[in-house]
Motif scaffolding. Structure first.
Motif, PDB file in Angstrom:
ATOM      1  N   GLU A  85      38.851  49.653  29.341  1.00  0.00           N
ATOM      2  CA  GLU A  85      39.928  49.731  28.358  1.00  0.00           C
ATOM      3  C   GLU A  85      41.020  48.735  28.739  1.00  0.00           C
ATOM      4  O   GLU A  85      41.342  48.579  29.924  1.00  0.00           O
ATOM      5  CB  GLU A  85      40.480  51.162  28.319  1.00  0.00           C
ATOM      6  N   PRO A  86      41.590  48.013  27.737  1.00  0.00           N
ATOM      7  CA  PRO A  86      42.627  47.038  28.060  1.00  0.00           C
ATOM      8  C   PRO A  86      43.865  47.721  28.652  1.00  0.00           C
ATOM      9  O   PRO A  86      44.208  48.835  28.254  1.00  0.00           O
ATOM     10  CB  PRO A  86      42.961  46.388  26.714  1.00  0.00           C
ATOM     11  N   LEU A  87      44.478  47.066  29.618  1.00  0.00           N
ATOM     12  CA  LEU A  87      45.650  47.626  30.292  1.00  0.00           C
ATOM     13  C   LEU A  87      46.746  46.566  30.301  1.00  0.00           C
ATOM     14  O   LEU A  87      46.593  45.519  30.932  1.00  0.00           O
ATOM     15  CB  LEU A  87      45.278  48.022  31.729  1.00  0.00           C
ATOM     16  N   LYS A  88      47.814  46.829  29.555  1.00  0.00           N
ATOM     17  CA  LYS A  88      48.903  45.852  29.442  1.00  0.00           C
ATOM     18  C   LYS A  88      50.146  46.328  30.194  1.00  0.00           C
ATOM     19  O   LYS A  88      50.669  47.396  29.891  1.00  0.00           O
ATOM     20  CB  LYS A  88      49.245  45.614  27.967  1.00  0.00           C
ATOM     21  N   GLU A  89      50.573  45.526  31.181  1.00  0.00           N
ATOM     22  CA  GLU A  89      51.782  45.840  31.947  1.00  0.00           C
ATOM     23  C   GLU A  89      52.491  44.541  32.301  1.00  0.00           C
ATOM     24  O   GLU A  89      51.856  43.479  32.388  1.00  0.00           O
ATOM     25  CB  GLU A  89      51.427  46.582  33.252  1.00  0.00           C
ATOM     26  N   SER A  90      53.796  44.639  32.532  1.00  0.00           N
ATOM     27  CA  SER A  90      54.561  43.485  33.015  1.00  0.00           C
ATOM     28  C   SER A  90      54.191  43.248  34.479  1.00  0.00           C
ATOM     29  O   SER A  90      53.624  44.131  35.136  1.00  0.00           O
ATOM     30  CB  SER A  90      56.056  43.778  32.913  1.00  0.00           C
ATOM     31  N   PRO A  91      54.535  42.070  35.029  1.00  0.00           N
ATOM     32  CA  PRO A  91      54.276  41.836  36.456  1.00  0.00           C
ATOM     33  C   PRO A  91      54.909  42.921  37.343  1.00  0.00           C
ATOM     34  O   PRO A  91      54.285  43.386  38.307  1.00  0.00           O
ATOM     35  CB  PRO A  91      54.908  40.471  36.713  1.00  0.00           C
ATOM     36  N   ALA A  92      56.120  43.363  37.004  1.00  0.00           N
ATOM     37  CA  ALA A  92      56.799  44.391  37.814  1.00  0.00           C
ATOM     38  C   ALA A  92      56.059  45.735  37.742  1.00  0.00           C
ATOM     39  O   ALA A  92      55.891  46.424  38.753  1.00  0.00           O
ATOM     40  CB  ALA A  92      58.241  44.565  37.349  1.00  0.00           C
TER      41      ALA A  92
END
Length: 283
Positions: free
Chosen positions: A251-258
């Protein structure tokens, strides 16, 4: 390693970046030492945004506790760019075992402690530690049998040599002789909506997701990291990419670098306890 689950997001990223950004990406498979050699290469690479590594949860959260004299510190030497995918493990059993639900399987394990075996992909791998976590949470004793990878473990499950395995859905979904009892995350899998979560099946606390993600060498300039993060998010929004990931149980997982950095640190702490419970020592 070529052809493994880890290969799927790496190839998708290479294809997408070439097609959409005209940026040729060379995927170099650096096997050996459970990702230690690849990690060492990225830790020592120039921080110019042109050398990236795809890592998985074990590189950050397991190797530091199981590899003696690890030549780098993943939390210090990697700059988090973006996660790509997450995937839980499924509790999969030999259909001939005659258990219909997770509760049945736990009851069978409690009746004869240590008699039921589970196939592991090797000491300290996710299929091994997922089995250990399952035993901790369910308060049962299963005996791990170690193989060199999930493929041979599945082969012995099909042959009746082991009774269970804890692996990604993609490993078992086409096997009619395998019954999938539960998934180790808080929500059902899009690719297998009929499989209950562990909590729904009566085992709250059995949550374990593995992830793949992109890191750069420490010191890579923030604007470069931010740009790569945006490009990866655009890729994860692409319907074709999402379809290909779903086929692999990812499943796609979208997060900022932090946010990705926080995830890395959180898993590092969590797996320390699981590794300890499994009795693994650095070697």
């Amino acid at each position: 390693s070529p052809g493994g689950l880890m290969d799927v997001p790496a190839r998708l990223l290479a294809d997408y970046f070439e097609k959409h950004y005209g940026q040729r990406v060379v995927v170099e498979n650096r096997g050996g030492g459970g990702g230690v050699m690849a990690g060492d290469a990225i830790a020592k690479a120039a921080p110019d945004g042109y050398t990236l590594a795809q890592i998985q949860v074990g590189n950050v959260a397991i190797n530091p506790f199981t590899v003696k004299d690890l030549p780098f510190d993943p939390l210090r030497d990697f700059a988090p760019v973006a996660p790509l995918t997450s995937s839980p493990v499924v509790v999969a059993v030999d259909a001939r075992l005659g258990v219909a639900t997770l509760a049945d399987f736990i009851a069978a394990a409690k009746r004869e402690p240590g008699k039921l075996n589970y196939g592991s992909a090797g000491p300290g791998t996710i299929p091994h530690l997922a089995g250990e976590l399952f035993c901790m949470v369910a308060d049962v004793r299963l005996t791990p049998v170690h193989y060199r990878g999930a493929g041979p473990a599945l082969a012995d499950l099909l042959a009746g040599q082991v009774q269970a395995i804890f692996v990604g859905l993609g490993v078992v979904r086409t096997q009619s002789a395998v019954k999938v009892l539960a998934v180790s995350q808080g929500s059902r899998l899009a690719a297998a909506p009929e499989v209950p979560t562990a909590a729904e099946a009566g085992l709250a606390g059995f949550e374990l997701t593995t992830w793949f993600g992109i890191v750069a060498p420490r010191g890579t300039p923030t604007p470069i990291v931010a740009q790569l993060n945006r490009q990866i998010h655009a890729m994860l929004d692409d319907p074709l990419v999402r379809q290909r990931l779903a086929e692999g149980g990812l499943e796609p997982l979208k997060e900022s670098p932090a946010e990705f950095g926080s995830r890395m640190r959180r898993d590092h702490e969590r797996f320390r306890d699981i590794v300890k419970a499994a009795g693994l020592k650095p070697e």
